[in-house]
Structure formats: structure tokens, C-alpha cells
Design a protein around this motif. Structure first.
Motif, PDB file in Angstrom:
ATOM      1  N   GLY A 139     119.398   3.277  36.848  1.00  0.00           N
ATOM      2  CA  GLY A 139     118.122   2.623  36.610  1.00  0.00           C
ATOM      3  C   GLY A 139     117.793   1.486  37.571  1.00  0.00           C
ATOM      4  N   LEU A 140     118.691   1.171  38.467  1.00  0.00           N
ATOM      5  CA  LEU A 140     118.416   0.115  39.448  1.00  0.00           C
ATOM      6  C   LEU A 140     117.644   0.680  40.638  1.00  0.00           C
ATOM      7  CD1 LEU A 140     121.845  -1.783  39.531  1.00  0.00           C
ATOM      8  CD2 LEU A 140     119.744  -2.469  38.369  1.00  0.00           C
ATOM      9  N   PRO A 141     116.900  -0.148  41.341  1.00  0.00           N
ATOM     10  CA  PRO A 141     116.170   0.328  42.528  1.00  0.00           C
ATOM     11  C   PRO A 141     117.127   0.924  43.568  1.00  0.00           C
ATOM     12  CG  PRO A 141     115.441  -1.868  41.909  1.00  0.00           C
ATOM     13  CD  PRO A 141     116.627  -1.548  41.051  1.00  0.00           C
ATOM     14  N   HIS A 142     116.645   1.919  44.275  1.00  0.00           N
ATOM     15  CA  HIS A 142     117.449   2.663  45.255  1.00  0.00           C
ATOM     16  C   HIS A 142     118.123   1.727  46.268  1.00  0.00           C
ATOM     17  CE1 HIS A 142     118.753   5.955  47.769  1.00  0.00           C
ATOM     18  NE2 HIS A 142     118.178   5.380  48.815  1.00  0.00           N
ATOM     19  N   GLN A 143     117.377   0.760  46.801  1.00  0.00           N
ATOM     20  CA  GLN A 143     117.956  -0.151  47.799  1.00  0.00           C
ATOM     21  C   GLN A 143     119.121  -0.946  47.233  1.00  0.00           C
ATOM     22  OE1 GLN A 143     114.576  -2.456  49.248  1.00  0.00           O
ATOM     23  NE2 GLN A 143     114.931  -1.581  51.273  1.00  0.00           N
ATOM     24  N   VAL A 144     118.995  -1.396  45.999  1.00  0.00           N
ATOM     25  CA  VAL A 144     120.066  -2.164  45.357  1.00  0.00           C
ATOM     26  C   VAL A 144     121.288  -1.271  45.163  1.00  0.00           C
ATOM     27  CG1 VAL A 144     120.749  -3.397  43.250  1.00  0.00           C
ATOM     28  CG2 VAL A 144     118.468  -3.763  44.219  1.00  0.00           C
ATOM     29  N   VAL A 145     121.072  -0.056  44.693  1.00  0.00           N
ATOM     30  CA  VAL A 145     122.173   0.887  44.490  1.00  0.00           C
ATOM     31  C   VAL A 145     122.910   1.130  45.805  1.00  0.00           C
ATOM     32  CG1 VAL A 145     122.748   3.296  43.909  1.00  0.00           C
ATOM     33  CG2 VAL A 145     121.146   1.993  42.474  1.00  0.00           C
ATOM     34  N   GLN A 146     122.169   1.321  46.886  1.00  0.00           N
ATOM     35  CA  GLN A 146     122.798   1.567  48.183  1.00  0.00           C
ATOM     36  C   GLN A 146     123.602   0.359  48.657  1.00  0.00           C
ATOM     37  OE1 GLN A 146     123.024   4.592  49.521  1.00  0.00           O
ATOM     38  NE2 GLN A 146     121.954   5.145  47.661  1.00  0.00           N
ATOM     39  N   ARG A 147     123.043  -0.836  48.467  1.00  0.00           N
ATOM     40  CA  ARG A 147     123.783  -2.052  48.872  1.00  0.00           C
ATOM     41  C   ARG A 147     125.051  -2.228  48.036  1.00  0.00           C
ATOM     42  NH1 ARG A 147     118.404  -4.553  49.825  1.00  0.00           N
ATOM     43  NH2 ARG A 147     118.444  -5.272  47.668  1.00  0.00           N
ATOM     44  N   VAL A 148     124.971  -1.942  46.730  1.00  0.00           N
ATOM     45  CA  VAL A 148     126.158  -2.048  45.879  1.00  0.00           C
ATOM     46  C   VAL A 148     127.217  -1.055  46.332  1.00  0.00           C
ATOM     47  CG1 VAL A 148     127.075  -1.697  43.544  1.00  0.00           C
ATOM     48  CG2 VAL A 148     124.958  -2.978  43.859  1.00  0.00           C
TER      49      VAL A 148
END
Length: 168
Positions: A139-148
């Protein structure tokens, strides 16, 4: 702690920051209840200095909750100081598991210094924390998921590098 208790009255942020520094340098540091109170201060510099000035840490329940709270702060200066304090205290895997939901935001932060600090906190236990932390990505934004995901990969690489250095 009187200067800090009157934070919304007669003392400005610079005076409050200096009071925190004096508590850290000359006494046993800021108490957990005081750091908790200061976590709601309007000035992020005061909040950052409060977590920096926290006294000795044993990671009891009250302290874990305090770190949980500070990890939710949106200001990079506060997150950075919180993560630096965590890194300096070398929390156990059990402690990191307890605060793992709060580690997602710094691991996925757009601020590279915040991300790097979060990587340093997670890296000693990256292999064990990876699956726990990735469970929070839904449920997190794609950019945040990629950075994580990139941050977790960097943490695992750092852990492997440290492990191989110890083996040598």
C-alpha cells in the motif's frame, strides 16, 4: 529541566537546546519522560537535540516506545538524530523487530542521509529483518517501496561485508 519544562513560555529554542546540551554534558542526560514531552515541540531542532541528549538507554518498553514515536517525525533532522542515536546504541535484533514499523519511513526517505543512517541501524541484523520489514510495504507509493528495497539490499551488503571482515 526547568528550562525545558517551560518550553512554551519564557525560553526560546536556542536556550532550550543549550539546556539539553548541559543536561547531557554535566548530568545524566534528558530523561525519557522529558524526551517524550519534547517530542511534541514545535521546533524540529529541539526535538532532534532531545533524542540526542537522552540519558543511558537499556531499551526498556518506555524507551522503545519513545524511539517508535521519534521515528515517525517527518523532519529529516529529527529522524537523522534518532537513527544516529539508535546506531550508537547498537540495538539488538529483538529491539529492532519492535521498532520495525517505524524504520520503513527512514529506509524509504527521499533524504539520502536519512536512508544511509537507517541502513546503518538495520545492517547488523539485515538478513533477519528483511522479511519483517518487507511485510510493511503493501500500500505504500511505488517510489517509497523501491527506496526501501534498495536500502534493505544495501543493508544486507553491509552486513555481509562486516561478517566477512570478522571472519578474516
Amino acid at each position: 529541566e526547568l528550562v525545558l519544562l517551560n518550553s512554551n513560555q519564557k525560553y526560546n529554542s536556542t536556550q532550550q537546546i543549550r539546556a539539553i546540551e548541559i543536561l547531557k554534558e554535566k548530568f545524566s542526560g534528558v530523561s525519557v519522560p522529558m524526551a517524550n514531552k519534547l517530542s511534541g515541540h514545535q521546533d524540529p531542532e529541539v526535538r532532534a537535540r532531545a533524542i540526542w541528549g537522552l540519558g543511558a538507554i537499556t531499551f526498556n518498553q518506555q524507551e522503545v516506545e519513545l524511539f517508535d514515536h521519534y521515528l515517525l517525525d517527518l523532519k529529516p533532522v529529527v529522524l537523522y538524530q534518532t537513527l544516529q542515536r539508535l546506531r550508537n546504541e547498537s540495538p539488538s535484533e529483538q529491539v529492532l523487530k519492535k521498532i520495525s514499523p517505524g524504520l520503513i519511513a527512514p529506509l524509504g526517505s527521499s533524504d539520502r542521509f536519512t536512508r544511509q543512517s537507517a541502513i546503518q541501524v538495520v545492517s547488523p541484523h539485515a538478513d533477519h529483518l528483511n522479511s519483517i520489514l518487507t511485510n510493511y510495504l503493501k500500500g505504500l507509493p511505488h517510489q517509497v517501496v523501491q527506496r526501501v528495497k534498495l536500502s534493505l539490499a544495501a543493508a544486507r551488503l553491509q552486513q555481509n561485508k562486516n561478517d566477512s571482515t570478522l571472519d578474516a
